[in-house]
Structures are given as C-alpha cells and as structure tokens.
Design an enzyme around this catalytic site. Structure first.
Site, PDB file in Angstrom:
ATOM      1  N   ASN A 157       0.808  -1.231   0.000  1.00  0.00           N
ATOM      2  CA  ASN A 157       0.000   0.000   0.000  1.00  0.00           C
ATOM      3  C   ASN A 157       0.836   1.274   0.000  1.00  0.00           C
ATOM      4  O   ASN A 157       0.429   2.277  -0.569  1.00  0.00           O
ATOM      5  CB  ASN A 157      -1.030  -0.015   1.142  1.00  0.00           C
ATOM      6  CG  ASN A 157      -0.400   0.025   2.496  1.00  0.00           C
ATOM      7  OD1 ASN A 157       0.714  -0.463   2.696  1.00  0.00           O
ATOM      8  ND2 ASN A 157      -1.098   0.605   3.439  1.00  0.00           N
ATOM      9  N   GLU A 255       3.941  -4.460  12.235  1.00  0.00           N
ATOM     10  CA  GLU A 255       2.976  -3.376  11.996  1.00  0.00           C
ATOM     11  C   GLU A 255       1.867  -3.979  11.166  1.00  0.00           C
ATOM     12  O   GLU A 255       2.047  -4.233   9.971  1.00  0.00           O
ATOM     13  CB  GLU A 255       3.632  -2.235  11.212  1.00  0.00           C
ATOM     14  CG  GLU A 255       4.626  -1.433  11.990  1.00  0.00           C
ATOM     15  CD  GLU A 255       4.001  -0.729  13.163  1.00  0.00           C
ATOM     16  OE1 GLU A 255       2.808  -0.400  13.109  1.00  0.00           O
ATOM     17  OE2 GLU A 255       4.710  -0.537  14.152  1.00  0.00           O
ATOM     18  N   CYS A 289      -3.495   1.470   6.615  1.00  0.00           N
ATOM     19  CA  CYS A 289      -3.780   0.780   7.876  1.00  0.00           C
ATOM     20  C   CYS A 289      -4.478   1.697   8.879  1.00  0.00           C
ATOM     21  O   CYS A 289      -5.156   1.230   9.778  1.00  0.00           O
ATOM     22  CB  CYS A 289      -2.487   0.238   8.466  1.00  0.00           C
ATOM     23  SG  CYS A 289      -1.237   1.519   8.678  1.00  0.00           S
ATOM     24  N   GLU A 390     -11.124  -5.723   8.753  1.00  0.00           N
ATOM     25  CA  GLU A 390     -10.509  -4.688   7.927  1.00  0.00           C
ATOM     26  C   GLU A 390     -10.969  -4.819   6.478  1.00  0.00           C
ATOM     27  O   GLU A 390     -10.864  -5.898   5.884  1.00  0.00           O
ATOM     28  CB  GLU A 390      -8.988  -4.831   8.010  1.00  0.00           C
ATOM     29  CG  GLU A 390      -8.234  -3.722   7.310  1.00  0.00           C
ATOM     30  CD  GLU A 390      -6.722  -3.907   7.417  1.00  0.00           C
ATOM     31  OE1 GLU A 390      -6.228  -5.028   7.219  1.00  0.00           O
ATOM     32  OE2 GLU A 390      -6.031  -2.905   7.698  1.00  0.00           O
ATOM     33  N   GLU A 467       6.986   1.510  15.003  1.00  0.00           N
ATOM     34  CA  GLU A 467       7.945   2.210  14.145  1.00  0.00           C
ATOM     35  C   GLU A 467       7.936   3.698  14.462  1.00  0.00           C
ATOM     36  O   GLU A 467       6.956   4.226  14.978  1.00  0.00           O
ATOM     37  CB  GLU A 467       7.545   2.061  12.669  1.00  0.00           C
ATOM     38  CG  GLU A 467       7.312   0.641  12.232  1.00  0.00           C
ATOM     39  CD  GLU A 467       8.343   0.120  11.276  1.00  0.00           C
ATOM     40  OE1 GLU A 467       9.544   0.372  11.499  1.00  0.00           O
ATOM     41  OE2 GLU A 467       7.938  -0.543  10.322  1.00  0.00           O
TER      42      GLU A 467
HETATM   43  P1  NAD Z   1       0.320  -9.232   3.483  1.00  0.00           P
HETATM   44  O1  NAD Z   1       0.376  -9.655   4.886  1.00  0.00           O
HETATM   45  O2  NAD Z   1      -0.442 -10.051   2.528  1.00  0.00           O
HETATM   46  O3  NAD Z   1       1.788  -9.120   2.895  1.00  0.00           O
HETATM   47  C1  NAD Z   1       2.778  -8.292   3.507  1.00  0.00           C
HETATM   48  C2  NAD Z   1       4.144  -8.856   3.201  1.00  0.00           C
HETATM   49  O4  NAD Z   1       4.304 -10.068   3.950  1.00  0.00           O
HETATM   50  C3  NAD Z   1       4.330  -9.238   1.732  1.00  0.00           C
HETATM   51  O5  NAD Z   1       5.644  -8.910   1.333  1.00  0.00           O
HETATM   52  C4  NAD Z   1       4.122 -10.739   1.759  1.00  0.00           C
HETATM   53  O6  NAD Z   1       4.744 -11.410   0.699  1.00  0.00           O
HETATM   54  C5  NAD Z   1       4.739 -11.106   3.089  1.00  0.00           C
HETATM   55  N1  NAD Z   1       4.287 -12.365   3.664  1.00  0.00           N
HETATM   56  C6  NAD Z   1       3.031 -12.860   3.671  1.00  0.00           C
HETATM   57  N2  NAD Z   1       2.997 -14.041   4.327  1.00  0.00           N
HETATM   58  C7  NAD Z   1       4.261 -14.289   4.761  1.00  0.00           C
HETATM   59  C8  NAD Z   1       4.870 -15.345   5.491  1.00  0.00           C
HETATM   60  N3  NAD Z   1       4.168 -16.377   5.939  1.00  0.00           N
HETATM   61  N4  NAD Z   1       6.189 -15.270   5.755  1.00  0.00           N
HETATM   62  C9  NAD Z   1       6.922 -14.212   5.333  1.00  0.00           C
HETATM   63  N5  NAD Z   1       6.400 -13.188   4.609  1.00  0.00           N
HETATM   64  C10 NAD Z   1       5.081 -13.225   4.340  1.00  0.00           C
HETATM   65  O7  NAD Z   1      -0.200  -7.713   3.494  1.00  0.00           O
HETATM   66  P2  NAD Z   1      -0.535  -6.779   2.247  1.00  0.00           P
HETATM   67  O8  NAD Z   1      -1.813  -7.250   1.655  1.00  0.00           O
HETATM   68  O9  NAD Z   1       0.664  -6.617   1.388  1.00  0.00           O
HETATM   69  O10 NAD Z   1      -0.745  -5.369   2.987  1.00  0.00           O
HETATM   70  C11 NAD Z   1      -1.945  -4.975   3.531  1.00  0.00           C
HETATM   71  C12 NAD Z   1      -1.938  -5.171   5.025  1.00  0.00           C
HETATM   72  O11 NAD Z   1      -0.866  -4.453   5.601  1.00  0.00           O
HETATM   73  C13 NAD Z   1      -3.193  -4.598   5.663  1.00  0.00           C
HETATM   74  O12 NAD Z   1      -3.667  -5.464   6.651  1.00  0.00           O
HETATM   75  C14 NAD Z   1      -2.705  -3.294   6.280  1.00  0.00           C
HETATM   76  O13 NAD Z   1      -3.478  -2.834   7.342  1.00  0.00           O
HETATM   77  C15 NAD Z   1      -1.329  -3.667   6.686  1.00  0.00           C
HETATM   78  N6  NAD Z   1      -0.524  -2.468   6.856  1.00  0.00           N
HETATM   79  C16 NAD Z   1      -0.188  -2.088   8.126  1.00  0.00           C
HETATM   80  C17 NAD Z   1       0.541  -0.921   8.334  1.00  0.00           C
HETATM   81  C18 NAD Z   1       0.923  -0.493   9.707  1.00  0.00           C
HETATM   82  O14 NAD Z   1       1.763   0.412   9.823  1.00  0.00           O
HETATM   83  N7  NAD Z   1       0.371  -1.041  10.768  1.00  0.00           N
HETATM   84  C19 NAD Z   1       0.929  -0.153   7.235  1.00  0.00           C
HETATM   85  C20 NAD Z   1       0.573  -0.575   5.962  1.00  0.00           C
HETATM   86  C21 NAD Z   1      -0.151  -1.742   5.785  1.00  0.00           C
END
Ligand code: NAD
Length: 490
Positions: A157, A255, A289, A390, A467
């Site tokens: 995102n 996060e 997020c 979410e 962070e």
């Molecule tokens: P996602 O969890 O699908 O993927 C995030 C990253 O994790 C990707 O690079 C993915 O390949 C990796 N990943 C997934 N499963 C893994 C595993 N088992 N082992 C190692 N790596 C793995 O998330 P997304 O769809 O890319 O992003 C959206 C999510 O991120 C939403 O839930 C959003 O709220 C959250 N987000 C949180 C913040 C924050 O600061 N709290 C900021 C931005 C996004």
C-alpha cells in the site's frame, strides 16, 4: 518499457551484494488501472536469500565500524538521490500500485522524511549511559549496538515509503538489510534500493529479494543469520512470521492491520468531521492501515452527517492515477477488488443499505482495471463483518450511537488496536476518549498521516513493537553492558 522505469534498467532484477540478479523464473507486475502487464521481476528462491544474507553479513561488519555521524552523512547522500529521482519514484509507485500521482509525490516526500529523521535525529545521539557501579574503581556502561542483519518484509500500500521507514533507522543503527517487498509492488522497493546504491551505500548493505511471502519471506525469517524481522502487513502474515521466528527467538517487530473507528460526538464541528472522515477513508483508495474503517456518529447528528458525507464522497474524482486532477485511483489488484466487493455484498445480505457506490463505477474507462467507487453503507450493525474486519478499500459503514459509553464500547469492540479518531469540541469528552480508547494512536479533531518523530504502533492484534521516533529506533538496537575495572583488583 518507458522512462518511468529507467532506475530499474531494461529488465528489473533483484539487488544482491550490489549486483542486479535476474532469474529465468519471473512474476508479472500488473498495472492496477488497466490490468495489463507492466513488466516482470525475478521469482526469488531460498538460494537467493542465502546469497543476500551472505552479502549483508559481510557488509554489516564494515558498516557497524562507521561512526554514527558517518552513517548519518551516508544517509544524507541517499536523501540527495531521492530528491534527484523524486518524480521517477512517484511514477513507479503510480504505475504498480495505482495511487494518484499527487498521493505518490506525497509518498516520496515521506521516503525523504524517513531518511532525514533517521540521519538527523540520531547523528549525535547519546548511545548509552554510565550507571553507578557497585564496586570502587569500576565503570558500568550500557551502550547501543546494532543487531546485525535485519529482514524487512513490506506490503503494497505504501511500497516505497514503508521500505524507507525500515531502512532509515535500521541502517542508522548499524544494521544491514535484506528486504522482501510485496509480490504486487516490487518495483518501488527495487527503485529505492537502487537509489541507495547510487548514493554510494556499500554493496550488500541493502539487498532486495523479490518473490513469494511463504517462500522468500519465510526463508528470510528462518535464516540462521537473520538477527531481527520487521514486517508491515496483515495480521495473518504477522502470526505466521511470529511462529516461524519462534525457534530462533529473534526479535520480531510487526505493523499489522487496523480497523480505525472515527467517532463523531454531538458537539463536533460537522464541516470538519465530514471532510476529514471522507479524506481518512478514501485516501489511497482506502488502502491505509490507519484509514477510517468505521464511522460512529451521535444519533442526533446521524442523518445530517450521512447526507453530507454522501455528497462529499460522490464528488471524489475517480480517474487515471497519473492524471494530475485524479483524487482516487483503482485498487491495487483484482484479488483485492474481489475481496472488497464480497464484503459489501455480504453486508447487504445482512441488511446494510448502499447510500453511495457499491462496486465498479459506471463508464467505459472503468471496465478494465480494479476500479471501485467510493461507497457509503448505512443500516449497519456493529457486529457485522464489514464493521469488525478490515476492508482496506473505499467502503465506509456509518453507525449511529446513543451516548459516550456506547461510542467507546463500539470503538473498542475489535481485535485491532492501531488508530482511532475523535471529533468533539468538548475538551473533557475528547480527553476522556483518549483515556478510554484501546488504540496505540488517537487523533483528536485531526487525521494523519502520522509523523516521523511520533510512534506508530498497534495495540492488540494490530502489532508488536512499533515504528518511528525514538521508540521505533530502539527496535533496531540491542544493548551491551560493560564493566570496566580500573582499580587493579587481584
Ligand atoms: P500481506 O500480509 O499479505 O503481505 C505483507 C508482506 O508479507 C508481503 O511482502 C508478503 O509477501 C509477506 N508475507 C506474507 N505471508 C508471509 C509469510 N508467511 N512469511 C513471510 N512473509 C510473508 O499484506 P498486504 O496485503 O501486502 O498489505 C496490507 C496489510 O498491511 C493490511 O492489513 C494493512 O493494514 C497492513 N498495513 C499495516 C501498516 C501499519 O503500519 N500497521 C501499514 C501498511 C499496511
């Protein structure tokens, strides 16, 4: 390939030990606005992770010997390169992620700010403390040390800014980084890493391995040389990574997702609340997020609020994200589009009413690509999936509440605890809500973005660690205690 991708070369490759590494096996990168293929990136493997870790370990040893002012100067050079390539970076973000060019320029400003904060706030920091020793002629010192190699795993995102959010403090603290970007948006991370290389950061200090989370991501988390994992992503990924890191007991910083409540009390400035409710929901097509995921309005102002919110949201200009006047682009992927459409359909099945939008906007332009119209839902109950889980898309359920107690109860009735918003002109109400809300971040008559010197972290299942600012920096160091005897004890 257009000039947009100049930073990445003809065929984007991974960055391992300063080398551009390709692979016969690739994964396409798609344009969210059309669904067409932009380019392809290598599909990384555990062997690529091994190579990146070896390069990172070697680079980190040298990097850790540099003083903080030297590291700060090296990061300042990165800022200069970011500024030089700012427009190109923004266009890469637009191309693969779909946010508007205006939002993408803001994201690039965010990258600059993360490096700037990391370099300037820590350049001359006190790196430890002298504690009174229990024995004479002895000095007891605790001091900060780097962890080693940080595995950084990022979402789609904010595909450039979140990379910088991790690189800035991790590098400043003396660590090397192996980064795995989201499968959807690898180009922005590769471009930021390339910018670091152009700025003269040593080879191997910043490595990027592209590929699947459960392959490359998992190999990184479980690698014996990994000293720490930092993830921004979903709760699901957070749980998987925490479990995978448990056998090696390395620190994990998470996060994760959010479900921010946006509370509008009876005495709120409604002009402000309507405007900021819309902005905090529809920014980045609802894919933040900290987004306003559920708005609660005092029953006495509910009808007026909904009418004005619908009018404001209907005016959002959904257009090609590279169009200078676009106010909202498409969602990142077809899978994300389907997820959000499914949630809206289930909410309607449960009795919710569409006050606006509900799916693909009308018009030829929106036939291909992941376009989703600004959507407002009413007749929503607090226990519905759309209010509890979410959405991460441009869909806003609006729920009435009867009194302060019910507003707080609704807001806290979730497993998420990242961000909350409070709108009230009454200081006592606003401050009481700050006390009562179970969230790591509360905005009063304000919305984000969060600031680099603050502390962004989720309570409950929204995260672990956090962070930004001094507390965020602390994730990237460990402490060593020195007992320095100078009395010549026999
Ligand atoms: P996602 O969890 O699908 O993927 C995030 C990253 O994790 C990707 O690079 C993915 O390949 C990796 N990943 C997934 N499963 C893994 C595993 N088992 N082992 C190692 N790596 C793995 O998330 P997304 O769809 O890319 O992003 C959206 C999510 O991120 C939403 O839930 C959003 O709220 C959250 N987000 C949180 C913040 C924050 O600061 N709290 C900021 C931005 C996004």
């Amino acid at each position: 390939m257009t000039n947009t991708f100049d930073l990445l070369g003809e065929q984007p490759g991974m960055l391992i030990g300063g080398e551009r590494v390709t692979s016969p096996s690739t994964r396409p990168v798609l344009d969210p606005a059309s669904g067409g293929e932009l380019t392809a990136v290598p599909e990384g493997t555990a062997e690529h992770v091994d190579a990146a870790m070896a390069a990172a370990v070697a680079a980190q040893r040298q990097w850790a010997r540099r003083s903080l002012p030297e590291r700060a100067d090296a990061l300042t050079a990165v800022i200069t390169e970011i500024e030089r390539h700012a427009e190109q970076l923004a266009r890469i973000v637009v191309a693969e992620q779909g946010k508007t060019i205006t939002e993408a320029r803001g994201e690039v400003e965010g990258i600059r700010a993360f490096f700037d904060y990391a370099a300037s706030a820590h350049k001359y920091r006190a790196v430890g403390e002298v504690v009174a020793a229990s024995r004479p002629s002895e000095m007891l010192v605790t001091r900060e040390e780097p962890l080693g190699v940080v595995a950084a795993i990022t979402p789609w995102n904010y595909p450039a800014a979140i990379v910088a959010r991790k690189l800035g403090p991790a590098l400043m603290a003396g660590n090397a980084v192996v980064l795995k970007p989201s499968e959807e948006t690898p180009l922005s991370a590769l471009a930021v890493a390339r910018v670091c290389q152009l700025a003269g950061l040593p080879d191997g200090l910043v490595n990027v391995v592209t590929g699947a989370g459960r392959v490359v991501g998992n190999a990184l988390v479980t690698h014996p040389r990994t000293s720490m994992v930092t993830l921004t992503g979903s709760v699901r990924a957070g749980k998987e990574i925490l479990a995978a890191a448990a056998p090696s007991m390395i620190p994990v910083s998470l996060e994760l997702g959010g479900k921010a409540p946006f509370l509008v009390f009876a005495d709120a400035d409604l002009d402000l609340a309507v405007e900021l409710a819309a902005q905090a929901r529809f920014v980045n097509c609802g894919q933040v997020c900290t987004c306003n995921e559920r708005t609660y309005v005092h029953r006495s102002r509910y009808d007026e609020f909904v009418a004005r919110l619908v009018e404001r949201s209907a005016a959002i200009r959904v257009a090609d994200p590279s169009d200078e006047s676009a106010e909202m682009g498409p969602k990142v992927s077809a899978a994300e589009w389907e997820k959000v459409a499914g949630m809206v359909a289930r909410a309607q099945d449960q009795g919710a009413k569409l006050a606006l939008g509900g799916g693909r906007p009308d018009g030829e332009r929106y036939r291909d690509g992941n376009w989703f119209a600004p959507t407002v839902l009413t007749d929503v109950r607090n226990d519905m999936e759309i209010v509890q889980q979410e959405v991460f898309g441009p869909v806003l359920p609006v729920v009435p509440f009867d009194d302060y107690g019910q507003a707080i109860e609704f807001a806290n009735s979730t497993t998420y605890g990242l961000t909350a918003y409070v709108f009230s002109r009454d200081m006592a109400t606003a401050m009481q809500a700050c006390d009562d809300l179970e969230f790591g971040e509360v905005y009063v008559n304000e919305i984000g973005p969060e600031q680099v010197q603050g502390f962004h972290h989720g309570w409950k299942q929204s995260g672990l660690g956090g962070e930004d600012g001094e507390h965020g920096y602390q994730r990237y160091v460990q402490h060593k205690t020195l007992y320095l005897g100078y009395g010549g004890r026999a």
